[in-house]
Every structure is written in C-alpha cells, then in structure tokens.
Enzyme design. Structure first.
Site, PDB file in Angstrom:
ATOM      1  N   ARG A 257       0.829  -1.211   0.000  1.00  0.00           N
ATOM      2  CA  ARG A 257       0.000   0.000   0.000  1.00  0.00           C
ATOM      3  C   ARG A 257       0.867   1.267   0.000  1.00  0.00           C
ATOM      4  O   ARG A 257       0.465   2.301  -0.542  1.00  0.00           O
ATOM      5  CB  ARG A 257      -0.977  -0.018   1.182  1.00  0.00           C
ATOM      6  CG  ARG A 257      -0.355  -0.254   2.564  1.00  0.00           C
ATOM      7  CD  ARG A 257      -1.452  -0.652   3.540  1.00  0.00           C
ATOM      8  NE  ARG A 257      -1.053  -0.779   4.944  1.00  0.00           N
ATOM      9  CZ  ARG A 257      -0.489  -1.852   5.471  1.00  0.00           C
ATOM     10  NH1 ARG A 257      -0.176  -2.878   4.704  1.00  0.00           N
ATOM     11  NH2 ARG A 257      -0.226  -1.902   6.775  1.00  0.00           N
ATOM     12  N   GLU A 277       4.761  -1.032   9.006  1.00  0.00           N
ATOM     13  CA  GLU A 277       3.791  -0.781  10.072  1.00  0.00           C
ATOM     14  C   GLU A 277       4.075  -1.663  11.297  1.00  0.00           C
ATOM     15  O   GLU A 277       4.720  -2.725  11.181  1.00  0.00           O
ATOM     16  CB  GLU A 277       2.361  -1.041   9.534  1.00  0.00           C
ATOM     17  CG  GLU A 277       1.220  -0.779  10.502  1.00  0.00           C
ATOM     18  CD  GLU A 277       1.202   0.626  11.120  1.00  0.00           C
ATOM     19  OE1 GLU A 277       2.241   1.080  11.626  1.00  0.00           O
ATOM     20  OE2 GLU A 277       0.121   1.237  11.137  1.00  0.00           O
TER      21      GLU A 277
END
Ligand code: G3H
Length: 403
Positions: A257, A277
């Site tokens: 992403r 992340e």
C-alpha cells in the site's frame, strides 16, 4: 532499556548565544523520545521568576543589591537535585547555564555528584565570536557582554580537567572532541550530537492511500490500495509536482500500500524496511472487534498501556521507536524528504519532532489522505496538516473503545 543505567547530570558550558539552549532542547527531545526521561533546568528562568516575586513582595527603598545570579542558580540547583533524587523515572538532568569558570564547575560537579549520586557529563559549545547567535537581544549589547565574559572564560581542557567526562562541540557540531565518556546514556548523547543538525529544513509525511484492509477495519497485512487510495496516490504526486520542491527525496515502507502510493515518484522512492507498520502478531488480519472478542485480555492490556503493550509475536510502540533509530538520525540531517508510511510508524516519527510524551504518542491523529508538513528552525518544529480532499475511512481507534 534505561533501568540499569546510572542517572546523569549534563552541565552545559559556553558563552551566551553559543547555542547551549538549542543543544539542551534537542538532546532532551531525543532522550525523552527514546524513553530516557530528561529535564532541562535553566537558572535564567528562575531569575525572571525571582525578580517578579521580589517586585511583588518588597518595597524598593533601602533594599540592598541582591546577587541575583547566585540566588537563581541556587533555586535551580535545588529543583534539579530534588527531581533527580526523588523522581523514579528521572534519568538525565541538563543544567543550561554558562559555567565558564573552572572553580565554579568544580563546585558544581562536587555538589551534584554528592547530592544526586549521578554521573556528570560536561558539554561545552565553542563558537567563533562571529557565529554567536544573537537571540532577540540588541546585537551591540550582546557582543559587548560576550566580549566581557570571554576575558574570564576558561574552556574545558584535557590537561587541566583530566578526570572530567566531557564533550566539546566546535561551531555547533562541525567537530567534536570527547574525553572520558563512559556509560550507555553518555555514549548515546555523543552518538546523537555527532548526527544532529541545527539548520532550517522542511520534511513531509503521508500515510499510504486508503487500503482495502482500511475499508474493512482490518489491521496489518499487505493489502492493495482501495480505489480512493489510488486516487490519493495520484493527487499526492500532483501536489508535489505543483509545489516544486528542490531535490525532493521520497522514502517509503516496503509494504504494497505504501509502494503503490509512491509509485508515481518512480526512481525517486527509496525503500526503508524500518518504515513497515507496527506488527500486530497474532492479531494481524483481524478487526479491533474480533481482537476484543477473541483476546479480551490482550485488548484490555493494550488499552491500559498502549505505548508499552507488545502484541504476542508482534511489536509495541516502544519496539517501533527502537527500530526507527537509523531513519531518525538520517532525518536529522535531511531536508525536503517525503516519507510515505503507516499510522503507528508516523506517530512515532512525528512524536519526536512535536515532543509528544509516550502517553500521547499512540493516540496522535495521523489522518489518511493528508500531507503533514514539518518545518524546522534550530529546535523549533511546526506541523501543518494539508488535506488533499479525497475522502477516506478513519482508522483512529478511540481511547477506551469499549468494543
Ligand atoms: O495496527 C495498525 C494501526 O496503524 C495502529 O493503530 O495503534 O491505534 O491500533 P493503533
């Protein structure tokens, strides 16, 4: 991480305007961000308070002239000693004052060592007089004051101060000399100051565009962008083409992403693994609702202490801060960088610049489809949020969500 480290008092040394306060603030921001609790003590601030108090409580007639500098230093040291001795979390106290004389430094060292039990590290900032920073003061008056101080100034010296632990920064940090530096925290300070920069610069941050998982409220994973996410990627590129930033660098997380969001920047984008992340471990691929039902204990523990909570087989915010260290030191030197990352990672990075506490950090708002612009001048950082006006879901988990 710092539980076993001995407490430390940093005593600054240097002429007025040689950047001591800036060094103190930068150092304190960095150490606090790493969870090493640090506080600055500045006698000048006590001086202002004492003078206001005096003007309120006494009539001026017949008052003998007070030695304000001695009084303010005494008050400041009292607070410093009390904080370092009595606060469980206290690790580093920074004394931000000139301390130009050898005898004065010897007295300070003895007093602070005895009364706090801490180690002492001197940090001297040596600046060429033409580079002395004049801060809101009449230039001429400031130069005269500096010249007067300079006559009496005794710099730290390897031969005259053989047993002192010290670090001398020349012209802010163009070159650095260290002597007898020992211990984890002192070593960290040297490492940081070698990398720290004090120039004005601008940094940009953006989360990846909205992802398929964001739409479903799912944590982690490696999903593609949603249609609105793809639209954001092109709007982001258009924005940076419009503002024409010289030598823009783009750093991105390796997750799909983020790379898809950076795609239009083509060869400019550099991938950093540490920008991935936060790892939700056994909770990856689940929604908050599912976690609260399947692992209620875990969910509650995270609510109690979100910064330190570590997902089983995953990470805590603290773990993310630790893994971001290399990029933070690069960012200290960088200008005109756009980082495309994730919510938790950007919270950790932005907390450093904005001086957020470990309690505030995990709840900072980092909205999707917005550019966050940090402008830095010496040690002042300002953040501006620029929405690119493409709607997206909110992924901000409210405190005590009660799911
Ligand atoms: O899990 C991914 C999120 O970006 C982290 O958000 O710490 O508010 O749960 P959270």
């Amino acid at each position: 991480m710092f539980n076993d480290s001995k407490k430390l008092t940093v005593i600054l040394v240097g002429l007025p305007g040689s950047g001591k306060t800036c060094i103190a603030k930068k150092l304190s921001r960095y150490l606090n961000w790493k969870g090493c609790f640090t506080k600055i003590f500045c006698p000048d601030l006590y001086l202002q308070k004492l003078k206001v108090l005096e003007s309120k409580t006494s009539c001026m007639d017949g008052q003998e002239e007070k030695d304000w500098n001695t009084l303010s230093m005494a008050e400041c040291l009292k607070d410093l000693i009390c904080w370092l001795k009595n606060s469980l979390e206290a690790k580093v106290a920074i004394l931000d004052s000139e301390n130009l004389l050898r005898d004065q430094r010897a007295l300070l060292k003895k007093k602070l060592e005895t009364e706090t039990g801490s180690s002492i590290l001197f940090i001297e900032s040596v600046c060429n007089i033409n580079q002395i920073l004049v801060d809101g003061e009449n230039t001429f008056a400031c130069e005269r004051r500096v010249q007067q101080y300079q006559l009496r100034y005794e710099s730290l010296d390897e031969l005259l101060d053989p047993n002192y632990s010290f670090l001398k920064l020349f012209d802010v940090n163009k070159s650095i000399v260290t002597r007898n530096v020992e211990g984890h925290i002192s070593a960290l300070i040297v490492y940081f100051l070698i990398n720290a920069r004090f120039h004005s610069r601008t940094l940009y941050f953006s989360r990846h565009g909205e992802s398929e998982y964001n739409l479903q409220g799912i944590l982690g994973g490696d999903s593609d962008l949603s249609l609105r996410g793809v639209e954001y990627a092109s709007k982001l590129h258009e924005y940076f083409t419009g503002v024409k930033i010289e030598n823009l660098q783009v750093w991105t997380s390796p997750l799909k992403r983020a790379r898809q969001t950076a795609q239009l920047f083509e060869e400019k984008a550099k991938i950093w693994k540490c920008l991935e992340e936060i790892k939700a471990g056994i909770c990856e691929g689940m929604t908050y609702q599912q976690i609260s039902e399947l692992y209620p204990e875990e969910f509650r523990s995270r609510e109690k202490d979100k910064y330190n909570y570590r997902y089983p087989r995953g990470e805590s915010y603290y773990d993310v801060v630790v893994r971001l260290e290399p990029i933070m030191l690069e960012l200290e030197r960088a200008n005109n960088v756009l980082i495309i990352g994730h919510q938790a990672v950007l919270r950790c990075i932005l907390a450093y610049f904005l001086g957020k506490s470990t309690e505030e950090l995990p709840f900072m708002e980092v909205p999707l489809h917005s550019v966050l612009k940090i402008s830095a001048m010496a040690d002042d950082y300002h953040m501006q949020t620029i929405s690119l006006n493409i709607s997206a879901v909110s992924t901000q988990l409210p405190f005590n969500a009660n799911l």
